[in-house]
Design an enzyme around this catalytic site. Structure first.
Site, PDB file in Angstrom:
ATOM      1  N   THR A  66      42.464 -35.054  -3.524  1.00 13.41           N
ATOM      2  CA  THR A  66      42.674 -34.485  -2.190  1.00 13.41           C
ATOM      3  C   THR A  66      42.538 -32.963  -2.245  1.00 13.41           C
ATOM      4  O   THR A  66      41.863 -32.358  -1.402  1.00 13.41           O
ATOM      5  CB  THR A  66      44.078 -34.873  -1.646  1.00 13.41           C
ATOM      6  OG1 THR A  66      44.331 -36.237  -1.939  1.00 13.41           O
ATOM      7  CG2 THR A  66      44.166 -34.646  -0.149  1.00 13.41           C
ATOM      8  N   GLU A 122      51.437 -26.886 -11.331  1.00  7.94           N
ATOM      9  CA  GLU A 122      51.594 -26.996  -9.871  1.00  7.94           C
ATOM     10  C   GLU A 122      52.981 -26.540  -9.437  1.00  7.94           C
ATOM     11  O   GLU A 122      53.137 -25.850  -8.423  1.00  7.94           O
ATOM     12  CB  GLU A 122      51.354 -28.445  -9.423  1.00  7.94           C
ATOM     13  CG  GLU A 122      49.902 -28.880  -9.552  1.00  7.94           C
ATOM     14  CD  GLU A 122      49.690 -30.361  -9.309  1.00  7.94           C
ATOM     15  OE1 GLU A 122      48.567 -30.733  -8.973  1.00  7.94           O
ATOM     16  OE2 GLU A 122      50.638 -31.149  -9.478  1.00  7.94           O
TER      17      GLU A 122
HETATM   18  C1  5RP Z   1      48.180 -33.733  -9.850  1.00  9.51           C
HETATM   19  C2  5RP Z   1      48.902 -34.101  -8.612  1.00  9.51           C
HETATM   20  C3  5RP Z   1      48.084 -34.564  -7.465  1.00  9.51           C
HETATM   21  O1  5RP Z   1      48.336 -33.745  -6.377  1.00  9.51           O
HETATM   22  C4  5RP Z   1      48.449 -35.974  -7.140  1.00  9.51           C
HETATM   23  O2  5RP Z   1      48.273 -36.762  -8.312  1.00  9.51           O
HETATM   24  C5  5RP Z   1      47.610 -36.536  -6.001  1.00  9.51           C
HETATM   25  O3  5RP Z   1      46.310 -36.725  -6.421  1.00  9.51           O
HETATM   26  P1  5RP Z   1      45.199 -37.341  -5.470  1.00  9.51           P
HETATM   27  O4  5RP Z   1      44.973 -36.342  -4.380  1.00  9.51           O
HETATM   28  O5  5RP Z   1      43.999 -37.523  -6.368  1.00  9.51           O
HETATM   29  O6  5RP Z   1      45.724 -38.655  -4.949  1.00  9.51           O
HETATM   30  O7  5RP Z   1      50.093 -34.031  -8.507  1.00  9.51           O
HETATM   31  O8  5RP Z   1      49.069 -33.415 -10.870  1.00  9.51           O
END
Ligand code: 5RP
Length: 224
Positions: free
Chosen positions: A31, A105
């Site tokens: 995303t 993050e």
């Molecule tokens: C990475 C994260 C991502 O934001 C989370 O895994 C969501 O990923 P995606 O958008 O591919 O579903 O926390 O560490």
């Protein structure tokens, strides 16, 4: 709208909050990657920002799009960070780390004036925990921490990729902990944070200022 379109719609809505002159934190995951593409397009059109990526993958993507990437030592404040999530509950508590980047993050989010979370509809849950909680640990401690995670009520497993242990950008391992419904995320977050060898867990409590969720009928906005 399918899931991909929902992610894109949420990403588009979030990118609209970026203004000239901002320092922008760029999240990680599929995303967030859509969001970074959209930021790249705006930079091409003249948007003047600098970005702090939350992973090597996002840094490479951003640089490839011509976005000016800086490190945390080069900025005094991050105005806005946009990131994805694995789960979000009605209190805007999150489970993150599915992409293995939750340590960086969380650092970037904690230094940001505003954190906007973007997601497709299925990420909204009543109770956190159906998604296995990622816990980043130093490799030295991983074996010893597995039974401790079990004692906390989870089924833990060291994350694997391509038949080998998965290592984070910081050179650590991730223990994915299948808790099932997490009744008290605050208590679990404190417990995990105080365990020697745990570097960071994927519970983000009181981090999100806004959640933008793509749904069948459009983007829903939730604010803290
Ligand atoms: C990475 C994260 C991502 O934001 C989370 O895994 C969501 O990923 P995606 O958008 O591919 O579903 O926390 O560490």
């Amino acid at each position: 709208m399918n899931e991909d379109a929902q992610k894109l719609a949420a990403a588009q809505a979030a990118v609209d909050y970026i203004k000239d002159g901002m320092v922008v934190g760029l999240g990680t995951g599929s995303t967030a990657a859509k969001m970074v593409d959209l930021v790249g397009a705006r930079v091409k059109d003249g948007l003047d920002i600098v970005a702090v990526p939350t992973s090597e993958a996002t840094a490479a993507q951003a640089k490839g799009l011509g976005i000016k990437v800086v490190g945390l030592d080069e900025v005094s404040v991050i105005d806005l960070t946009i990131d994805g999530t694995d789960e979000v509950d009605p209190e805007m508590r999150l489970i993150k780390g599915g992409g293995g980047a939750h340590l960086r993050e969380k650092i970037v989010a904690s230094l940001s004036d505003q954190l906007i979370i973007i997601a497709e509809n299925k990420k909204m849950v009543d109770t956190l925990g159906a998604f296995k909680l990622p816990v980043e640990v130093v490799p030295f401690a991983a074996g010893a921490l597995l039974p401790k995670m079990e004692a906390l009520g989870s089924e833990p497993a060291i994350r694997q990729k391509d038949g080998d242990n998965f290592y984070t950008d910081e050179g650590n391992l991730i223990i994915d902990c299948a808790f099932g419904a997490i009744d008290n995320p605050e208590e679990l977050a404190i417990t995990l944070s105080t365990m020697a060898g745990v570097v960071e867990h994927g519970l983000f409590i009181n981090f999100a200022d806004m959640v933008l969720v793509g749904t069948e009928t459009g983007v829903k906005k939730f604010e803290a």
